[in-house]
Design an enzyme around this catalytic site. Structure first.
Site, short mmCIF file in Angstrom:
data_model
loop_
_atom_site.label_atom_id
_atom_site.label_comp_id
_atom_site.label_asym_id
_atom_site.label_seq_id
_atom_site.Cartn_x
_atom_site.Cartn_y
_atom_site.Cartn_z
N ASP A 17 2.24 -0.30 11.89
CA ASP A 17 2.16 -1.64 12.49
C ASP A 17 3.45 -2.44 12.38
O ASP A 17 3.44 -3.67 12.49
CB ASP A 17 1.02 -2.42 11.84
CG ASP A 17 1.21 -2.61 10.33
OD1 ASP A 17 2.11 -1.96 9.75
OD2 ASP A 17 0.45 -3.40 9.73
N ASP A 74 -0.36 2.38 8.56
CA ASP A 74 -0.88 1.59 9.68
C ASP A 74 -0.02 1.68 10.93
O ASP A 74 -0.49 1.37 12.02
CB ASP A 74 -1.01 0.12 9.27
CG ASP A 74 -1.90 -0.07 8.06
OD1 ASP A 74 -2.82 0.75 7.86
OD2 ASP A 74 -1.67 -1.02 7.30
N GLY A 83 0.82 -1.20 0.00
CA GLY A 83 0.00 0.00 0.00
C GLY A 83 0.86 1.26 0.00
O GLY A 83 1.89 1.32 0.66
N ASP A 106 5.28 -5.04 6.05
CA ASP A 106 5.84 -6.34 6.42
C ASP A 106 5.90 -7.31 5.25
O ASP A 106 6.87 -8.08 5.12
CB ASP A 106 5.07 -6.95 7.60
CG ASP A 106 3.58 -7.09 7.33
OD1 ASP A 106 3.11 -6.66 6.26
OD2 ASP A 106 2.87 -7.63 8.20
N ARG A 114 -5.59 -1.81 9.09
CA ARG A 114 -5.48 -3.25 8.92
C ARG A 114 -5.70 -3.93 10.27
O ARG A 114 -6.75 -3.79 10.85
CB ARG A 114 -4.13 -3.62 8.29
CG ARG A 114 -4.16 -4.90 7.50
CD ARG A 114 -2.89 -5.14 6.73
NE ARG A 114 -1.69 -5.10 7.56
CZ ARG A 114 -0.53 -5.60 7.20
NH1 ARG A 114 -0.40 -6.18 6.01
NH2 ARG A 114 0.51 -5.52 7.99
N THR A 121 4.14 2.75 5.71
CA THR A 121 2.75 2.32 5.80
C THR A 121 2.00 3.23 6.75
O THR A 121 2.54 3.60 7.80
CB THR A 121 2.63 0.86 6.29
OG1 THR A 121 1.26 0.59 6.65
CG2 THR A 121 3.51 0.59 7.50
N ARG A 150 0.95 -5.26 -5.64
CA ARG A 150 1.14 -6.49 -4.87
C ARG A 150 1.47 -7.60 -5.87
O ARG A 150 0.95 -7.62 -6.97
CB ARG A 150 -0.11 -6.81 -4.06
CG ARG A 150 -0.49 -5.65 -3.13
CD ARG A 150 -1.59 -6.02 -2.17
NE ARG A 150 -2.09 -4.85 -1.45
CZ ARG A 150 -1.52 -4.32 -0.38
NH1 ARG A 150 -0.42 -4.86 0.10
NH2 ARG A 150 -2.04 -3.26 0.21
#
Length: 319
Positions: free
Chosen positions: A129, A127, A11, A103, A171, A125, A72
């Site tokens: 995360d 996120d 993303g 990741d 996510r 990202t 992707r």
């Protein structure tokens, strides 16, 4: 090392362009050629590779998204796909690779390192995360986008005396919801790292209604449930009229914040430094405002966690 490559994968996130710019200019400053790989690992397999010059990254630091595009690639998860990518690296004489992404992107970087091509991961990202770094590129910009949206929604919630459920991205991580909720004074924040507290949400809504509170904001992280489903549960339990806003991909776009531009510039340049020193298979990050690096596999084996103290504070301030 005389020639390196750079790609963005997964993303997109605001600040990726700033990171690309830092990689290209830092490398050229040290006499290292840089090749940009378009469309992530898919472009690597297909040989969509071009030489980057100083002018290639001019006027991009303020732009969202990624000038190298992203995609992707399921094929790159296979041995055959990885070998195709390696053949393209050999063909272009690329000796090391910088991968900007999350990741999944880092897993590909680790595979290439294991096969003899040194890679450095740069966390990009919204996120936030990725363990091993306090912040990822894009998180701050996305956070401010969410805050701006909630500010506007609260005006309408106040005018119409309604409860609003706002679904944010992230996510499987709740950082975006937690930080935005605390920054915007949300009455309830629902995140995947904490157990379902639906009964507590309903009790808080009822207490507020009884003391004359006219509106409420509930922020739901997409990793828990959809905003629509959560809204239906709230209406059924309270008879309060609710509205739902799903912020969606607006959170991934826009000009990166100053913090993200600086973070991306520092991480991109540091990744080049590490490649030049012969390091490989690691991810760069920032902890307590200091640049750090960790083994990618070690990072990927860690569990992401939220700041529990921030979560507790959000509940204390939303009584």
């Amino acid at each position: 090392m005389k020639r390196i490559g750079v790609l963005t994968s997964g993303g997109d996130a605001p600040g990726m362009n700033a990171a690309i710019r830092a990689v290209v200019r830092k490398a050229i400053f040290h006499g290292v050629e840089v090749y940009g790989i378009e469309h992530g690992y898919q472009g690597l397999i297909e040989g969509s590779i071009k030489k980057m010059e100083l002018g290639s990254v001019g006027d991009i630091i303020q732009r969202g998204g990624t000038m190298l595009y992203s995609a992707r690639c399921e094929e790159f998860k296979t041995e055959e796909g990885q070998e195709k990518g390696i053949q393209q690296l050999k063909k272009h004489g690329i000796e090391g690779l910088i991968v900007i992404g999350g990741d999944g992107s880092f897993r590909g970087a680790k595979k290439l390192t294991e096969k003899g091509y040194p890679c450095i991961g740069v966390p990009g990202t919204i996120d936030n995360d990725i363990p091993g770094t306090d912040f990822t590129i894009g998180f701050d910009t996305a956070l401010n986008t969410v805050i701006d949206a909630i500010d506007k929604i609260r005006d309408t919630a106040t005018s119409h005396e309604r409860t609003y459920v706002i679904e944010v991205m992230g996510r499987d991580a709740g950082d975006l919801a937690l930080w935005a909720g605390l920054a915007d004074g949300a009455e309830s924040i629902i995140i995947p790292e904490m157990e379902d507290e639906f009964d507590e949400v309903i009790e808080r809504l009822k207490r507020g209604h009884e003391r004359g509170k006219k509106h409420s904001i509930i922020i739901v992280a997409e990793g828990v449930t959809s905003g629509v489903d959560f809204s239906k549960r709230v209406e059924k339990a309270t008879d309060l009229e609710t509205r739902v806003t799903v912020l969606g991909h607006t959170q991934r776009g826009g000009s990166p914040s100053g913090r993200d531009r600086v973070l991306a510039s520092r991480l991109g340049a540091y990744a080049v430094d590490l490649l030049m020193k012969g390091k490989a298979g690691c991810m760069v990050g920032i902890e307590n405002n200091e640049l750090v690096d960790h083994d990618i596999l070690e990072v990927l084996n860690r569990e992401h966690s939220i700041d529990i103290d921030m979560y507790r504070l959000s509940k204390e301030l939303s009584i």
